[in-house]
Enzyme design. Sequence first.
Site, short mmCIF file in Angstrom:
data_model
loop_
_atom_site.label_atom_id
_atom_site.label_comp_id
_atom_site.label_asym_id
_atom_site.label_seq_id
_atom_site.Cartn_x
_atom_site.Cartn_y
_atom_site.Cartn_z
N LYS A 22 -3.94 11.09 4.76
CA LYS A 22 -3.78 9.96 5.85
C LYS A 22 -3.26 11.20 6.67
O LYS A 22 -1.19 10.82 6.16
CB LYS A 22 -2.74 9.11 5.28
CG LYS A 22 -4.08 7.89 4.59
CD LYS A 22 -3.27 7.94 3.22
CE LYS A 22 -4.10 7.26 2.41
NZ LYS A 22 -5.35 6.54 2.72
N ASP A 82 16.93 10.26 -8.17
CA ASP A 82 18.68 10.33 -8.29
C ASP A 82 19.19 10.51 -5.85
O ASP A 82 20.26 10.98 -6.00
CB ASP A 82 19.01 11.71 -8.42
CG ASP A 82 18.56 11.70 -10.24
OD1 ASP A 82 18.68 10.66 -10.89
OD2 ASP A 82 18.40 13.13 -10.82
N LYS A 125 3.48 4.01 -1.37
CA LYS A 125 3.72 5.21 -2.36
C LYS A 125 4.33 6.47 -1.96
O LYS A 125 4.99 7.24 -0.94
CB LYS A 125 2.44 6.09 -2.51
CG LYS A 125 0.43 5.45 -2.44
CD LYS A 125 0.68 5.67 -0.89
CE LYS A 125 -1.41 5.04 -1.15
NZ LYS A 125 -1.97 3.76 -1.51
N ASP A 173 -0.20 19.13 18.75
CA ASP A 173 0.20 20.23 18.82
C ASP A 173 1.00 21.39 18.94
O ASP A 173 1.74 22.41 19.00
CB ASP A 173 0.96 20.29 19.94
CG ASP A 173 -0.03 19.88 21.50
OD1 ASP A 173 -1.40 19.49 21.16
OD2 ASP A 173 0.28 19.07 22.58
N HIS A 231 0.70 -1.38 0.14
CA HIS A 231 0.20 0.25 -0.04
C HIS A 231 0.86 1.26 0.01
O HIS A 231 0.11 2.01 -0.31
CB HIS A 231 -1.04 -0.54 1.16
CG HIS A 231 -2.14 1.08 1.49
ND1 HIS A 231 -2.52 1.75 2.23
CD2 HIS A 231 -3.18 0.98 0.15
CE1 HIS A 231 -3.26 3.07 1.55
NE2 HIS A 231 -4.14 2.24 0.06
N HIS A 238 -9.07 11.57 1.50
CA HIS A 238 -8.18 10.12 1.24
C HIS A 238 -7.47 10.14 1.96
O HIS A 238 -6.33 9.62 2.15
CB HIS A 238 -7.79 10.21 -0.70
CG HIS A 238 -7.37 8.21 -0.28
ND1 HIS A 238 -6.36 8.04 -0.78
CD2 HIS A 238 -8.55 6.88 0.02
CE1 HIS A 238 -5.59 7.02 -0.78
NE2 HIS A 238 -6.88 6.19 -0.52
#
Length: 487
Positions: free
Chosen positions: A407, A230, A225, A412, A223, A405
Amino acid sequence: MNLIFNIVFLVFFVNTLFAIVTVFKEKRDIAATWAWLLVLNLLPGIGFLIYLFAGKKISKERIFDIKVQEKLGIDQLVSLQKEQWSEKELLPYDVLTNEAQQTARLFLDADQAIFTNHNEVKVFTDGKDKFSKLLDDIQHAKDHIHIEYYTFYSDKIGHQILQALQEAQKRGVTVRVIYDSMGSRGQTRHFFKPLEELGGQAEPFFGSKKSYFHSPRLNYRDHRKIVVIDGVIGYIGGFNIGDQYLGRLEKFGYWRDTHLRVVGNAAVALQSQFFMDWNATVKNSPESAPIEYADRYFPLQRGQGTTGIQIVSSGPDNETEAIKLGYLKMISNAHDYIYIQTPYLIPDDSVMETLGVAALSGVKVKIMIPSKPDHAFVYRATEYYAQELLEKNVEIYKYDNGFMHAKTMVVDGQMCSVGSANLDFRSFKLNFEVNAFCYDRKLTIELTDIFAQDLNNCTKLTPEYFSKQSRWMKFKQYFSRLLSPIL
């Protein structure tokens, strides 16, 4: 009549016996055990087919193959940082709070996540902006491009990215791609063939190039990404590659996500994760070879930014749920506020209790979820837990301007997290995930402001909202909650 009863009883008895043997022969937590027993007994026969696709764990041999992948270029840094920690030479103690220092040490010990400083970070909340910059970085790559996405669709943006990768390969840039065969289902069989004919490499994670049907598991998916260019530029967050992430699908409407572009040594940590995933993926591939360590892949540098970052991973290859531990640490350390955005709100008991304690202690806990489902059972379970948290003084908002979508977690004005892990069982236990935990007041305030802006497109949920729902809707929520450990 007695004969029919005896037959039914025998079938039920045999089914129950096989269910118990099937579930208990593999080690799993008690909540998942009971959930699978429920499925196998409520759906005799069919339940075992579901278990075959979604319940069977990775073989110990396969997990070991993933575990033994060394963090190339990172091992010595971890040892050095642990020594520096004891001598108080590692962290900018005049900047980080005690709570942030404790969190950083947690990741160093639990996940060998090195602390990197002086990173430049750019936040993307819109797909057009993110893909525009990614394409620009691909076009200016000089040595290598490493890409790892759960979803890499063969649609308009997918072909656009693929074309840019082909042009890079023609320039002599080394291109490697990992995609999840289940997350990219529907992709044409020969989608990456033009890139491979030019010398580029593309491999499905736990799958086959021939068809996603050769990878039937619904769980244990990649899952993550990740993009590394470089060894200097890195991308991490929630966006996959597909037209829906640009708001081009009417079903979802505008796609609201969060992604980071990082320039600095955090890219080295992302590179290390890509190395491990690539070498595990190509173990049995006759077409692609493992990557061997070379200095050009790990160009340690001092960036111009001010952000401290740890790249933290988790997955079924490791019993230490490092990302969840990070979430728990951030929540428990909060004094003022906790803002969370997640498409799937299905927390386990430890997260539920920690959120509840924080809210009941006077900490402002606000959680933003989508207003529409992309998975029916998952969304009903999300609604169930939202109502439970509402009773613990947690504020719940549903995002109305498309699909939420992102996450993210901000605490604080001191710490934040952006990555691929949702606040649910699947991200904690069943999938391979990666998050950037960031120590920077400026970045955290930026994400806090973004959360505040998103609130303008939200509806605040109340007890009255849930009380007006039909009995059928409440039944679906309760039933989905029973299955939550395996959703």
